[in-house]
Motif scaffolding. Sequence first.
Motif, PDB file in Angstrom:
ATOM      1  N   LEU A 213       0.826  -1.206   0.000  1.00  0.00           N
ATOM      2  CA  LEU A 213       0.000   0.000   0.000  1.00  0.00           C
ATOM      3  C   LEU A 213       0.864   1.262   0.000  1.00  0.00           C
ATOM      4  O   LEU A 213       0.482   2.281  -0.593  1.00  0.00           O
ATOM      5  N   ARG A 214       2.010   1.187   0.629  1.00  0.00           N
ATOM      6  CA  ARG A 214       2.882   2.367   0.671  1.00  0.00           C
ATOM      7  C   ARG A 214       3.539   2.663  -0.673  1.00  0.00           C
ATOM      8  O   ARG A 214       4.162   3.726  -0.826  1.00  0.00           O
ATOM      9  N   ARG A 215       3.377   1.774  -1.646  1.00  0.00           N
ATOM     10  CA  ARG A 215       3.846   2.082  -2.993  1.00  0.00           C
ATOM     11  C   ARG A 215       2.987   3.152  -3.662  1.00  0.00           C
ATOM     12  O   ARG A 215       3.437   3.828  -4.599  1.00  0.00           O
ATOM     13  N   LEU A 216       1.741   3.275  -3.227  1.00  0.00           N
ATOM     14  CA  LEU A 216       0.835   4.267  -3.821  1.00  0.00           C
ATOM     15  C   LEU A 216       1.199   5.655  -3.333  1.00  0.00           C
ATOM     16  O   LEU A 216       1.584   5.829  -2.172  1.00  0.00           O
ATOM     17  N   PRO A 217       1.070   6.669  -4.190  1.00  0.00           N
ATOM     18  CA  PRO A 217       1.330   8.034  -3.736  1.00  0.00           C
ATOM     19  C   PRO A 217       0.402   8.395  -2.581  1.00  0.00           C
ATOM     20  O   PRO A 217      -0.798   8.082  -2.628  1.00  0.00           O
ATOM     21  N   PRO A 218       0.908   9.030  -1.529  1.00  0.00           N
ATOM     22  CA  PRO A 218       0.057   9.333  -0.369  1.00  0.00           C
ATOM     23  C   PRO A 218      -1.175  10.161  -0.707  1.00  0.00           C
ATOM     24  O   PRO A 218      -2.195  10.049  -0.028  1.00  0.00           O
ATOM     25  N   GLN A 240     -14.508  -1.461   5.055  1.00  0.00           N
ATOM     26  CA  GLN A 240     -14.117  -0.582   6.158  1.00  0.00           C
ATOM     27  C   GLN A 240     -12.735  -0.950   6.680  1.00  0.00           C
ATOM     28  O   GLN A 240     -11.944  -0.072   7.044  1.00  0.00           O
ATOM     29  N   TRP A 241     -12.435  -2.246   6.704  1.00  0.00           N
ATOM     30  CA  TRP A 241     -11.105  -2.692   7.112  1.00  0.00           C
ATOM     31  C   TRP A 241     -10.049  -2.165   6.153  1.00  0.00           C
ATOM     32  O   TRP A 241      -8.981  -1.689   6.575  1.00  0.00           O
ATOM     33  N   LEU A 242     -10.345  -2.224   4.837  1.00  0.00           N
ATOM     34  CA  LEU A 242      -9.390  -1.734   3.845  1.00  0.00           C
ATOM     35  C   LEU A 242      -9.198  -0.232   3.982  1.00  0.00           C
ATOM     36  O   LEU A 242      -8.071   0.269   3.830  1.00  0.00           O
ATOM     37  N   ASP A 243     -10.259   0.487   4.269  1.00  0.00           N
ATOM     38  CA  ASP A 243     -10.160   1.925   4.514  1.00  0.00           C
ATOM     39  C   ASP A 243      -9.138   2.209   5.616  1.00  0.00           C
ATOM     40  O   ASP A 243      -8.228   3.039   5.465  1.00  0.00           O
ATOM     41  N   GLY A 244      -9.286   1.509   6.751  1.00  0.00           N
ATOM     42  CA  GLY A 244      -8.359   1.714   7.850  1.00  0.00           C
ATOM     43  C   GLY A 244      -6.946   1.307   7.503  1.00  0.00           C
ATOM     44  O   GLY A 244      -5.968   1.964   7.887  1.00  0.00           O
ATOM     45  N   ARG A 245      -6.825   0.212   6.775  1.00  0.00           N
ATOM     46  CA  ARG A 245      -5.504  -0.280   6.375  1.00  0.00           C
ATOM     47  C   ARG A 245      -4.791   0.742   5.496  1.00  0.00           C
ATOM     48  O   ARG A 245      -3.586   0.996   5.652  1.00  0.00           O
ATOM     49  N   MET A 246      -5.530   1.323   4.550  1.00  0.00           N
ATOM     50  CA  MET A 246      -4.930   2.311   3.652  1.00  0.00           C
ATOM     51  C   MET A 246      -4.508   3.564   4.402  1.00  0.00           C
ATOM     52  O   MET A 246      -3.406   4.105   4.191  1.00  0.00           O
ATOM     53  N   LYS A 247      -5.360   4.037   5.283  1.00  0.00           N
ATOM     54  CA  LYS A 247      -5.036   5.256   6.015  1.00  0.00           C
ATOM     55  C   LYS A 247      -3.855   5.037   6.952  1.00  0.00           C
ATOM     56  O   LYS A 247      -2.992   5.925   7.105  1.00  0.00           O
ATOM     57  N   THR A 248      -3.778   3.864   7.555  1.00  0.00           N
ATOM     58  CA  THR A 248      -2.634   3.544   8.403  1.00  0.00           C
ATOM     59  C   THR A 248      -1.345   3.510   7.592  1.00  0.00           C
ATOM     60  O   THR A 248      -0.271   3.871   8.089  1.00  0.00           O
ATOM     61  N   ALA A 249      -1.445   3.097   6.329  1.00  0.00           N
ATOM     62  CA  ALA A 249      -0.275   3.049   5.450  1.00  0.00           C
ATOM     63  C   ALA A 249       0.122   4.427   4.933  1.00  0.00           C
ATOM     64  O   ALA A 249       1.128   4.555   4.220  1.00  0.00           O
ATOM     65  N   GLY A 250      -0.657   5.459   5.256  1.00  0.00           N
ATOM     66  CA  GLY A 250      -0.290   6.818   4.884  1.00  0.00           C
ATOM     67  C   GLY A 250      -1.062   7.429   3.745  1.00  0.00           C
ATOM     68  O   GLY A 250      -0.775   8.563   3.329  1.00  0.00           O
ATOM     69  N   THR A 255     -11.763   7.947   0.108  1.00  0.00           N
ATOM     70  CA  THR A 255     -13.195   8.190   0.281  1.00  0.00           C
ATOM     71  C   THR A 255     -13.914   6.846   0.316  1.00  0.00           C
ATOM     72  O   THR A 255     -13.824   6.071  -0.636  1.00  0.00           O
ATOM     73  N   THR A 256     -14.614   6.570   1.414  1.00  0.00           N
ATOM     74  CA  THR A 256     -15.305   5.294   1.560  1.00  0.00           C
ATOM     75  C   THR A 256     -16.800   5.522   1.725  1.00  0.00           C
ATOM     76  O   THR A 256     -17.220   6.315   2.569  1.00  0.00           O
ATOM     77  N   THR A 257     -17.580   4.827   0.905  1.00  0.00           N
ATOM     78  CA  THR A 257     -19.035   4.926   0.963  1.00  0.00           C
ATOM     79  C   THR A 257     -19.616   3.536   1.157  1.00  0.00           C
ATOM     80  O   THR A 257     -19.324   2.617   0.379  1.00  0.00           O
ATOM     81  N   ILE A 258     -20.444   3.383   2.190  1.00  0.00           N
ATOM     82  CA  ILE A 258     -21.151   2.133   2.426  1.00  0.00           C
ATOM     83  C   ILE A 258     -22.641   2.390   2.197  1.00  0.00           C
ATOM     84  O   ILE A 258     -23.235   3.239   2.856  1.00  0.00           O
TER      85      ILE A 258
END
Length: 296
Positions: A213-218, A240-250, A255-258
């Motif tokens: 995930l940290r390969r992606l531009p912040p 929602q888990w992926l949302d948190g994972r991405m944000k933790t990775a920087g 934008t997450t919509t459920i």
Amino acid sequence: MAAGTDARGVLLISHGLAEHARRYRDFAAAMAAQGFAVYAHDHRGHGATRSPAQLQGRFAPDDGIGAVLADVAAVRHHAVSRHPGLPVVLFGHSMGGLVALNAAEAEPSLYDGLAVWNANFNPGLAGRFGQGWLAVERMLKGSDVPSPLVTRLSFGAWARTIQTRRTDLDWLSHDPAAVDRYIADPLCGFDVTVSLWIDLFRMSYAGARPDRLRRLPPDMPVNLVGGGEDPATENAKAMQWLDGRMKTAGLRNVTTTIYPGGRHETLHDTIRDQAIDDFSAWCVRVVDRGHRQSRV
């Protein structure tokens, strides 16, 4: 499939498991109306564009993931050759979401925005059991046969979550007509091979690794969508888990919509118009933010 001539941006569509690109025609038309050139291709082992030698339900006999990611990059290069200088958004649904995130991580400079809808990157211990079982099946039966157990633990289990189901595919959508079209489509709902299941689990676990995930531009815009009644993503908990994972990775622009009433196929569900409107507005913001980079 392409739509849009005087385009403001390019949208690439990565379809889901056991379906094909033509099912995204209405979505493509809606996005073309907003000024996007839209391209969607059939993944290997899917759709009508398979060669006679290509087995349905399999990416490739060897390095299927590498081949599929190379296909995505090739479609991107083709689109950009026809629309030079335009920002590119990569969209993926379900399996296509696994492909899209892994493709963006492999070559992050190629994409200005990323959308991952209804994809599970957190299969947990059940996924590890599935990987172990698939390894046994591959050893005993080979890679080019279906996996009855994994099919029962995935499609079968998801079907059983709909208590008053009319068909075993009602977990896809609240819209009976959309479900019936899927069932009647000869290019949908086919058996998935052991080989492809192995590739899917590998993409799932690899795509959400922090180092990947940290390969992606912040500041890369990321759009995540889930359905609150989608059993394939644990009712959107996986999104929602992926949302948190991405944000933790920087990643700072997620934008997450459920959609509470949504099942698995957002673009074929009763909420599709709202979902397309929301996504279109997000896409316009992505291309209008002036994020341009020269690419080879």
